[in-house]
Design a protein around this motif. Structure first.
Motif, mmCIF file in Angstrom:
data_model
loop_
_atom_site.group_PDB
_atom_site.id
_atom_site.type_symbol
_atom_site.label_atom_id
_atom_site.label_comp_id
_atom_site.label_asym_id
_atom_site.label_seq_id
_atom_site.Cartn_x
_atom_site.Cartn_y
_atom_site.Cartn_z
ATOM 1 N N SER B 210 -24.120 -3.114 0.741
ATOM 2 C CA SER B 210 -23.523 -3.600 1.628
ATOM 3 C C SER B 210 -21.830 -4.039 1.339
ATOM 4 C CB SER B 210 -24.106 -4.422 2.442
ATOM 5 O OG SER B 210 -23.773 -5.678 2.122
ATOM 6 N N GLY B 211 -21.727 -4.847 0.259
ATOM 7 C CA GLY B 211 -20.297 -5.078 -0.144
ATOM 8 C C GLY B 211 -19.635 -3.774 -0.683
ATOM 9 N N ALA B 212 -20.155 -2.808 -1.281
ATOM 10 C CA ALA B 212 -19.336 -1.612 -1.633
ATOM 11 C C ALA B 212 -18.781 -0.953 -0.420
ATOM 12 C CB ALA B 212 -20.209 -0.888 -2.406
ATOM 13 N N LEU B 213 -19.767 -0.800 0.612
ATOM 14 C CA LEU B 213 -19.552 -0.176 1.835
ATOM 15 C C LEU B 213 -18.326 -0.991 2.608
ATOM 16 C CD1 LEU B 213 -22.906 1.097 3.064
ATOM 17 C CD2 LEU B 213 -21.124 2.462 2.125
ATOM 18 N N ALA B 214 -18.598 -2.293 2.667
ATOM 19 C CA ALA B 214 -17.450 -3.132 3.563
ATOM 20 C C ALA B 214 -16.167 -2.848 2.757
ATOM 21 C CB ALA B 214 -18.010 -4.581 3.692
ATOM 22 N N GLY B 215 -16.540 -3.040 1.502
ATOM 23 C CA GLY B 215 -15.294 -3.040 0.780
ATOM 24 C C GLY B 215 -14.409 -1.671 0.849
ATOM 25 N N LEU B 216 -15.247 -0.700 0.945
ATOM 26 C CA LEU B 216 -14.653 0.766 1.519
ATOM 27 C C LEU B 216 -13.836 0.666 2.689
ATOM 28 C CD1 LEU B 216 -14.260 3.563 0.353
ATOM 29 C CD2 LEU B 216 -16.555 4.153 1.413
ATOM 30 N N ALA B 217 -14.592 0.173 3.719
ATOM 31 C CA ALA B 217 -14.186 -0.160 4.964
ATOM 32 C C ALA B 217 -12.652 -0.722 5.188
ATOM 33 C CB ALA B 217 -15.235 -0.946 5.924
ATOM 34 N N GLY B 218 -12.551 -1.816 4.187
ATOM 35 C CA GLY B 218 -11.464 -2.347 4.018
ATOM 36 C C GLY B 218 -10.211 -1.359 3.486
ATOM 37 N N ALA B 219 -10.657 -0.484 2.466
ATOM 38 C CA ALA B 219 -9.685 0.375 1.852
ATOM 39 C C ALA B 219 -9.385 1.302 2.859
ATOM 40 C CB ALA B 219 -10.359 1.194 0.755
ATOM 41 N N ASN B 220 -10.256 1.774 3.927
ATOM 42 C CA ASN B 220 -9.927 2.611 4.821
ATOM 43 C C ASN B 220 -8.677 2.134 5.877
ATOM 44 O OD1 ASN B 220 -10.642 3.195 7.882
ATOM 45 N ND2 ASN B 220 -10.405 5.281 6.704
#
Lengths: 375, 318
Positions: B210-220
């Protein structure tokens, strides 16, 4: 989370209290140590930083006045959070209710111009409580009726409140002029500064009373702390609140309406947050603008957790975070450390207070090591 | 006027706006399915957004920025995993601490790295993958092509990656051993433990994902949409993502669809603001729309939503 301090009568009780005070104190100490390391790694002098922070918050009567000034809304917001936590409710959106309390006061204060202060001040404080409670009411109903998580709903209502206030101070409530803010409150709606209560001669004789901007809202906050403590300890309302927090099923079986208690708990929590907004408007700014709160509703979370949700303990906890808010400017000015470090300290304090399992965790690790050596 | 509001770029914008919400929501789904509440999505997203910009500014490669954002997300999530799984802290409280920590850390780093608070320098955003020409109004087929091209073929990589992640996560959750274990972890961890699978490890993996996905959300947000980092720029998206997860009934595809609804609300309010002069409603009311919609959705358009039975409860090996 809902630890209850009883009257100390024996040595053992004193030991229990020492333990209760020890965990928060250790948490603060650990948070300061870790943030010092962060400052050191970032190339700052942590000792200079904390010294400046201390000077800016307790160094002079005026600095201490600033600490009181920042602690006042923090006590009220912290009480609101603590009251909710006691019923196992997390009013993370206290900031929104605080905004509504500020709004109610800024608007009604202008309408009540010309009334004596003993009418305006109580009416305004009451209005702020109602506004805060009203803003918590929909999340409360949603929580009680369908179990919608109050963390999400109160948070959403915080954003809605911010945009509402931001619209009102630009639009209908804007005072003439360039700046988006409401009109200046008449003096009878302002909470007077503490030093203004004393004559010039008294202040000369007792310079420690020269508390600068500190205002009488602190009295409101202290009274609220005692009232909330009394509510929780001696009234049916408080008993039901705690019972639902401990075990809602048992409470329901015991004849307590869990749904109704949840609604009351979140609304009382909101009322206290509304009061926090009121003292900020009536005692500090005398008007409303969209940045009037520096996140007091959110810092209130750390205050309540550090106080272990005990209403009286909320006062020293709020003083601690109030001191950080007051001294942050001096720290940035004199030691060059960005004020944001205070948020990091705040977060660390919450981690350590919340991690009650930390001791058992390390004990278990030890045991594991011991057994692995044997095996 | 309606014709100038309902345009293909409104739907394209909805898909873009939905992307960070969906990534965080799917992260939230995986995390909560394993039995750990993740209120920290907001803060993790913020850290990802910052890390993405910081690395891109330093190295000049936004792809490394994306990786940095995901790693930052994983690192922050590790704190949440340690406190809520190993130390058995209250998970909501731990998540709140992380949200405050994220505000502090990103603000602190911003000042020591760039010397000022507020907003970073702009970076060159990641460009859309395809760039086909299309125009509306020439012919019927040309208009249809224009709509398809604008709505579906005008996007940046993470937008497509998100759809792929939603589909794969949905499939994996119901068709793989990992998915079965994940669901069991949140419903009945004791049973998982009894068959000899580590509850702690399973939950750790879920929280880190979930951390990786939320981090990716931030990158987006920063690398594909905005092009710079501003303090507290996530603006409650992590909490809306949690609502999307609930609305989507704790499934990856459901989370994605719910995010589309919230993304559409966001796209619509941006679009409507252009016509503010004509409809005479202050912009603040449009800005409220996504938050109001979130409350309305939670208020039970969907009825009572029931989460995993053991969510939020720390597991103690008996």
């Amino acid at each position: 989370m809902s630890a209850e301090a009883e009257e100390p009568s024996t040595k053992r009780d004193w030991a229990a209290i020492a333990q209760k005070v020890g965990v928060p104190l250790a948490s603060v100490l650990l948070a300061m140590i870790i943030s010092s390391v962060i400052m050191w790694v970032s190339g700052y002098d942590p000792f200079a930083a904390f010294a400046a922070l201390f000077r800016g918050s307790f160094g002079t009567p005026k600095a201490f006045g600033d600490t009181l000034l920042k602690s006042t809304p923090l006590i009220l917001a912290g009480l609101g959070l603590a009251y909710g936590f006691r019923a196992n409710l997390f009013n993370i959106g206290a900031e929104g209710q605080l905004f509504m309390g500020g709004l109610a006061v800024a608007w009604l204060g202008l309408l009540l111009a010309g009334q004596p202060w003993w009418i305006t001040i109580p009416v305004l404080l009451l209005a702020a409580m109602l506004a805060g409670a009203a803003w918590a009411f929909i999340p409360a109903i949603l929580k009680a009726r369908i179990g919608a998580h109050e963390v999400i709903t109160t948070m959403m209502f915080t954003y809605i409140a911010r945009y509402l206030v931001s619209y009102l101070v630009i639009g209908p409530l804007k005072s003439p002029g360039q700046i988006p803010q409401t009109g200046l409150l008449p003096s009878e709606s302002q909470l007077p500064r503490i030093q203004s209560l004393f004559s010039e001669a008294t202040l000369q004789a007792m310079p420690f009373l020269k508390l600068g901007r500190a205002h009488t809202g602190i009295v409101v906050a202290l009274v609220a702390a005692v009232v909330v403590w009394w509510l929780l300890k001696y009234t049916t309302l408080g008993y039901e609140n705690r019972a639902v927090g401990y075990n809602p099923f048992a409470a329901e079986t015991g004849g307590i309406s869990v749904q109704w208690t949840i609604v009351k708990a979140l609304c009382i929590s909101g009322a206290l947050a509304g009061l926090a907004g009121a003292v900020e408007v009536m005692g500090v700014h005398y008007r409303l603008f969209d940045q009037f709160s520096s996140g007091f509703g959110f810092t209130g979370i750390a205050v309540a957790l550090l106080a272990k949700n005990h209403p009286i303990a909320v006062v020293p906890a709020a003083l601690l975070f109030g001191a950080m808010a007051a001294g942050g400017g001096t720290m940035q000015l004199e030691a060059n450390v960005p004020q944001k470090i205070i948020l990091i300290v705040q977060a660390l304090v919450i981690f350590f207070v919340a991690a009650e399992g930390i001791v058992t965790y390390f004990v278990r690790q030890r045991q594991k090591e011991a057994t692995s050596h044997v095996g | 006027m309606l014709g100038s509001i309902i345009t293909p770029d409104l739907f394209a914008s909805a898909l873009r706006m939905a992307t960070p919400l969906a990534l965080a929501a799917i992260g939230g789904t995986i995390c909560e399915r394993s039995g750990v509440v993740n209120i920290a999505l907001e803060g993790i997203m913020l850290c990802g957004a910052f890390a993405g910009v910081a690395v891109t500014l330093a190295i000049g490669n936004p792809w490394l920025g994306i990786i940095a954002a995901m790693l930052a997300g994983v690192a922050i999530a590790a704190i949440h995993a340690f406190t809520s799984i190993n130390l058995r802290s209250d998970q909501v409280v731990s998540g709140t601490a992380i949200n405050i920590l994220a505000l502090g850390v990103t603000g602190f780093l911003m000042e020591i790295m760039y010397g000022h608070p507020g907003t970073t320098e702009a970076i060159t955003t990641i460009k859309p993958i395809f760039r086909f020409a299309s125009e509306s109004g020439n012919s019927f087929l040309g208009t249809v092509w224009h709509w398809i091209n604008t709505i579906f073929l005008s996007h940046t990589p993470i937008v497509y990656l998100t759809i792929l992640i939603a589909v794969v996560a949905q499939w994996a959750m119901y068709n793989t051993r990992w998915g079965l274990r994940l669901r069991a972890l949140g419903e009945h961890p004791r049973a998982v433990d009894t068959v000899g699978v580590s509850v702690l490890k399973g939950r750790w993996v879920a929280v880190l994902m979930s951390g990786a996905l939320a981090g990716l959300a931030g990158a987006n947000l920063t690398l594909e949409q905005v092009g710079s980092f501003t303090e507290n720029m996530t603006n409650g998206r992590g909490f809306i993502a949690l609502a999307a997860n609930i609305f989507g009934r704790w499934t990856p595809m459901g989370s994605y669809e719910a995010s589309l609804l919230f993304g559409f609300a966001d796209a619509l309010q941006i679009k409507l603001q252009i016509f503010r002069g004509q409809i005479n409603i202050p912009s603040q009311f449009f800005l409220m729309l996504p938050y109001v919609l979130t409350v309305v959705v939670l208020a039970g358009v969907v009825g009572r939503a029931v989460g995993p039975a053991s969510v939020g409860k720390p597991y103690e090996k008996g």
